[in-house]
Design a protein around this motif. Structure first.
Motif, PDB file in Angstrom:
ATOM      1  N   ASN A  50       0.829  -1.202   0.000  1.00 39.05           N
ATOM      2  CA  ASN A  50       0.000   0.000   0.000  1.00 39.05           C
ATOM      3  C   ASN A  50       0.864   1.252   0.000  1.00 39.05           C
ATOM      4  N   ALA A  51       1.907   1.250   0.832  1.00 37.74           N
ATOM      5  CA  ALA A  51       2.772   2.432   0.935  1.00 37.74           C
ATOM      6  C   ALA A  51       3.376   2.753  -0.425  1.00 37.74           C
TER       7      ALA A  51
ATOM      8  N   LYS B  70       2.203   1.692  -3.344  1.00 38.13           N
ATOM      9  CA  LYS B  70       1.111   1.978  -4.271  1.00 38.13           C
ATOM     10  C   LYS B  70       0.639   3.419  -4.144  1.00 38.13           C
TER      11      LYS B  70
ATOM     12  N   ILE C 222      -4.585   9.974   3.744  1.00 38.67           N
ATOM     13  CA  ILE C 222      -5.983   9.530   3.823  1.00 38.67           C
ATOM     14  C   ILE C 222      -6.777  10.596   4.565  1.00 38.67           C
TER      15      ILE C 222
ATOM     16  N   ILE D 208     -11.020   3.262  -0.417  1.00 33.80           N
ATOM     17  CA  ILE D 208     -11.260   4.684  -0.317  1.00 33.80           C
ATOM     18  C   ILE D 208     -10.702   5.294  -1.589  1.00 33.80           C
TER      19      ILE D 208
ATOM     20  N   GLY E 235      -6.128  -1.307  -8.560  1.00 33.79           N
ATOM     21  CA  GLY E 235      -6.888  -2.548  -8.441  1.00 33.79           C
ATOM     22  C   GLY E 235      -6.643  -3.222  -7.119  1.00 33.79           C
TER      23      GLY E 235
ATOM     24  N   LEU F 268      -6.392  -4.923   4.266  1.00 32.15           N
ATOM     25  CA  LEU F 268      -6.297  -4.411   5.638  1.00 32.15           C
ATOM     26  C   LEU F 268      -7.222  -5.160   6.591  1.00 32.15           C
TER      27      LEU F 268
ATOM     28  N   PHE G 167       0.943   3.334   8.987  1.00 33.90           N
ATOM     29  CA  PHE G 167       0.185   2.156   9.386  1.00 33.90           C
ATOM     30  C   PHE G 167       1.013   1.403  10.403  1.00 33.90           C
TER      31      PHE G 167
HETATM   32  N1  LIG Z   1      -0.425   3.859   2.711  1.00 32.87           N
HETATM   33  C1  LIG Z   1      -1.618   4.241   2.272  1.00 32.87           C
HETATM   34  N2  LIG Z   1      -1.803   5.501   1.808  1.00 32.87           N
HETATM   35  C2  LIG Z   1      -3.028   5.895   1.378  1.00 32.87           C
HETATM   36  N3  LIG Z   1      -4.124   5.097   1.360  1.00 32.87           N
HETATM   37  C3  LIG Z   1      -4.017   3.848   1.802  1.00 32.87           C
HETATM   38  C4  LIG Z   1      -2.765   3.343   2.282  1.00 32.87           C
HETATM   39  N4  LIG Z   1      -2.949   2.064   2.658  1.00 32.87           N
HETATM   40  C5  LIG Z   1      -4.258   1.776   2.408  1.00 32.87           C
HETATM   41  N5  LIG Z   1      -4.891   2.831   1.903  1.00 32.87           N
HETATM   42  C6  LIG Z   1      -6.327   2.921   1.543  1.00 32.87           C
HETATM   43  O1  LIG Z   1      -7.010   1.839   2.160  1.00 32.87           O
HETATM   44  C7  LIG Z   1      -7.717   1.059   1.186  1.00 32.87           C
HETATM   45  C8  LIG Z   1      -7.800  -0.385   1.602  1.00 32.87           C
HETATM   46  O2  LIG Z   1      -6.564  -1.031   1.543  1.00 32.87           O
HETATM   47  P1  LIG Z   1      -6.450  -2.588   1.492  1.00 32.87           P
HETATM   48  O3  LIG Z   1      -5.033  -2.991   1.600  1.00 32.87           O
HETATM   49  O4  LIG Z   1      -7.406  -3.157   2.461  1.00 32.87           O
HETATM   50  O5  LIG Z   1      -7.021  -2.982   0.061  1.00 32.87           O
HETATM   51  P2  LIG Z   1      -6.473  -2.666  -1.389  1.00 32.87           P
HETATM   52  O6  LIG Z   1      -5.089  -2.153  -1.309  1.00 32.87           O
HETATM   53  O7  LIG Z   1      -7.462  -1.817  -2.075  1.00 32.87           O
HETATM   54  O8  LIG Z   1      -6.542  -4.075  -2.062  1.00 32.87           O
HETATM   55  P3  LIG Z   1      -5.729  -5.426  -1.720  1.00 32.87           P
HETATM   56  O9  LIG Z   1      -6.798  -6.369  -1.266  1.00 32.87           O
HETATM   57  O10 LIG Z   1      -5.141  -5.831  -3.014  1.00 32.87           O
HETATM   58  O11 LIG Z   1      -4.720  -5.101  -0.684  1.00 32.87           O
HETATM   59  C9  LIG Z   1      -6.963   1.303  -0.099  1.00 32.87           C
HETATM   60  O12 LIG Z   1      -7.791   1.107  -1.215  1.00 32.87           O
HETATM   61  C10 LIG Z   1      -6.541   2.755   0.052  1.00 32.87           C
HETATM   62  O13 LIG Z   1      -7.587   3.611  -0.343  1.00 32.87           O
END
Ligand SMILES: Nc1ncnc2c1ncn2[C@@H]1O[C@H](COP(=O)(O)OP(=O)(O)OP(=O)(O)O)[C@@H](O)[C@H]1O
Lengths: 392, 125
Positions: free
Chosen positions: A293-294, A296, A326, A341, A350, A356, A382
């Motif tokens: 995520n970081a 991405k 966020i 989000i 995607g 999370l 996080f």
């Molecule tokens: N480091 C971050 N910076 C900004 N937004 C974040 C970050 N980490 C998570 N998010 C937000 O939280 C949401 C949920 O993250 P989560 O890891 O649960 O799912 P995802 O990344 O969309 O999909 P995946 O199931 O492939 O991990 C993300 O779609 C993003 O909007």
């Protein structure tokens, strides 16, 4: 109607006086149902037959006195039926004793008609208020009990539906995996051994198919992971591990991906950290999710991975980025299932939004806590906090 | 054969009128059911059905609510039997029902268990 007819019991040994009282009461309200007794014995018989709404009780009775009757009456649990003592004595001591035993009022002989009327009316009004309140209370309780019962029934049904859904989801995901694997391997055969026989365009399309199949496989794995964790929060393979080393390894794997986006990875390890029991694969999965995520959600700067001793006997692991951040209102939604989000100014990447939620169940399975802090536009942190001693 | 007892359902919700009627049938009560959609209509019908109808009244209705309707019905005839029922139990409402002269106050659940029970016990009393 029974409710509207007031029943009054007169206990009085003097027949003339009994008649006088009866007359006064009947004159007061023709709906009064007046009954009489001349002794303690008759009084007992009368209340055994039917409980009145009010008792006028003479202190002096031929067999046992009125105090005796009153004491026994209250002891038998008839707390809310008013008893008014009638006495010729006007004796203060008698009054005090009567009050102690639970009399509500006194009428002195010789009697004044107006006085009796007022006192009887007052006692009956009080009695009605008490009765009404008791009725309302009882009816409310009955209703609440029924509603509660119904709620429980509905809850059970929901639980069953939830379980059905879980079973369905996990069945479908499993069923999807098999054909997907077949497609994937067939595709890689075509892709692998057709040097020269495929045009550049065909190759490009094959590549797109392969990428999307990988993505689909990832999604299905996420769903399966989540369902598994939800149905069996235990089943962790706990073993003593060096957390710093485990994090170091995971971070090293991310270096090429980070370098690709010109992001720096920095680590800061707590020096004084004992080995402790954790599920290596699962904790790596959480870290990988954080790091993914970081990366991405960052376009510049550094990502800091840090371990530190925390409150009590715990350790805090944090991944801090300088990415898009966020919005505050979205923070509480982060760890919910399927929540994605929309990070503004950022193409929606995607994913299932399960990452999370899975991380949360893993951390909680370790009796830990997961969380996030963020300044919108500046970056996010996080973290998760694990106890260094899990259980006994 | 004796006339079947009459039950008058006064409720602004059509679903409640129908479902309660069904619940009464399902419970095997030998009664003749009539309905009214508002307090005003209900009071009129109650007057026509005197003296033997058991009246089931919803507390919350637009216009004349159940408490007012109950008071009116009891003013016309002290001996009418009125059950006030509600989806939301509340001690203050229960006291109001009592003050309005209701013979019973009960909650409407999905199966109308309490309402049907109240009708049954008023028929036998
Ligand atoms: N480091 C971050 N910076 C900004 N937004 C974040 C970050 N980490 C998570 N998010 C937000 O939280 C949401 C949920 O993250 P989560 O890891 O649960 O799912 P995802 O990344 O969309 O999909 P995946 O199931 O492939 O991990 C993300 O779609 C993003 O909007």
């Amino acid at each position: 109607m029974a409710r509207n007819r007031c029943k009054i019991l007169i206990i009085e040994d003097d027949p003339g006086f009994r008649e006088l009282l009866t007359g006064i009461l009947n004159q007061m309200d023709e709906n009064f149902e007046v009954r009489c007794g001349g002794s303690y014995r008759e009084a007992r018989e009368a209340i055994q037959k039917e409980l009145p709404d009010l008792i006028l009780l003479d202190i002096y009775l031929p067999d046992k006195d009125g105090f005796y009757f009153l004491e026994e009456f209250r002891k038998n649990g008839h707390e809310d039926i008013p008893v008014v003592l009638v006495s010729a004595s006007g004796n203060e001591k008698d009054k005090l004793r009567g009050l102690e035993l639970g009399a509500m009022d006194f009428i002195n002989k010789p009697i004044a008609i107006e006085d009796i009327r007022a006192r009887v009316a007052f006692q009956l009004r009080l009695k009605k208020i008490t009765d009404d309140q008791k009725w309302a209370c009882q009816k409310t309780n009955e209703g609440i009990k029924l509603l509660y019962k119904e709620l429980e029934k509905k809850n059970k049904k929901l639980e069953q539906l939830d379980q059905l859904k879980d079973e369905f989801v996990s069945m479908v995901s499993h069923e999807l995996r098999t054909p997907l694997t077949a497609i994937k391997s067939s595709l890689s055969v075509v892709y692998g051994d057709t040097e020269g026989r495929l045009s550049a365009d065909q190759k490009r399309f094959l590549e797109i198919s392969r990428k999307n199949i990988d993505r689909l496989a990832r999604l299905i794995n996420d769903v399966l992971d989540y369902e598994k964790l939800k149905s069996k929060p235990v089943g962790f393979k706990m073993a003593e591990n060096d957390l710093n080393a485990l994090i170091g390894e995971t971070v090293r794997d991310f270096e090429p991906i980070a370098a690709n986006k010109n992001l720096r990875l920095e680590t800061e390890f707590e020096a004084d950290l004992p080995k402790f029991a954790l599920d290596r694969d699962k904790i790596m999965q959480v870290l990988t999710n954080f790091l993914n995520n970081a990366v991405k959600f960052s376009e510049k700067g550094k990502i800091r991975i840090k371990t530190a001793r925390w409150d009590g006997d715990t350790v805090r692991v944090s991944v801090e980025d300088e990415g898009v951040g966020i919005e505050e209102e979205n923070l509480p939604k982060l760890f919910q299932t399927f929540s994605q989000i929309t990070n503004q100014g950022f193409r929606k990447p995607g994913g299932t939004g399960l990452g999370l939620a899975i991380s949360k169940s893993i951390v909680e399975g370790h009796r830990g806590r997961i969380g996030a802090e963020s300044v919108y536009g500046k970056g996010s942190t996080f973290y998760f906090i694990l106890p260094l001693r899990v259980g006994k | 054969m004796r006339n079947r007892p009459k039950v008058l359902i006064i409720d602004d919700s059509e679903a409640d009128r129908i479902l309660l009627h069904e619940a009464i049938k399902k419970a095997g009560l030998e009664v003749e059911v009539q309905t009214a959609r508002s307090g005003e209509e209900g009071v009129k019908k109650a007057n026509e059905l005197r003296p033997e109808a058991i009246i089931v009244l919803d507390t919350l209705m637009p216009g004349m609510n159940g408490f007012e309707a109950c008071k009116k019905i009891k003013e016309m005839d002290q001996d009418s039997k009125v059950i006030l029922c509600t989806g939301v139990v509340d001690a203050v409402d229960a006291a109001k029902a009592r003050a309005a002269g209701a013979d019973d106050y009960c909650v409407k659940t999905d199966d109308y268990e309490a309402v049907v029970g109240a009708i049954k016990s008023l028929i036998t009393s």
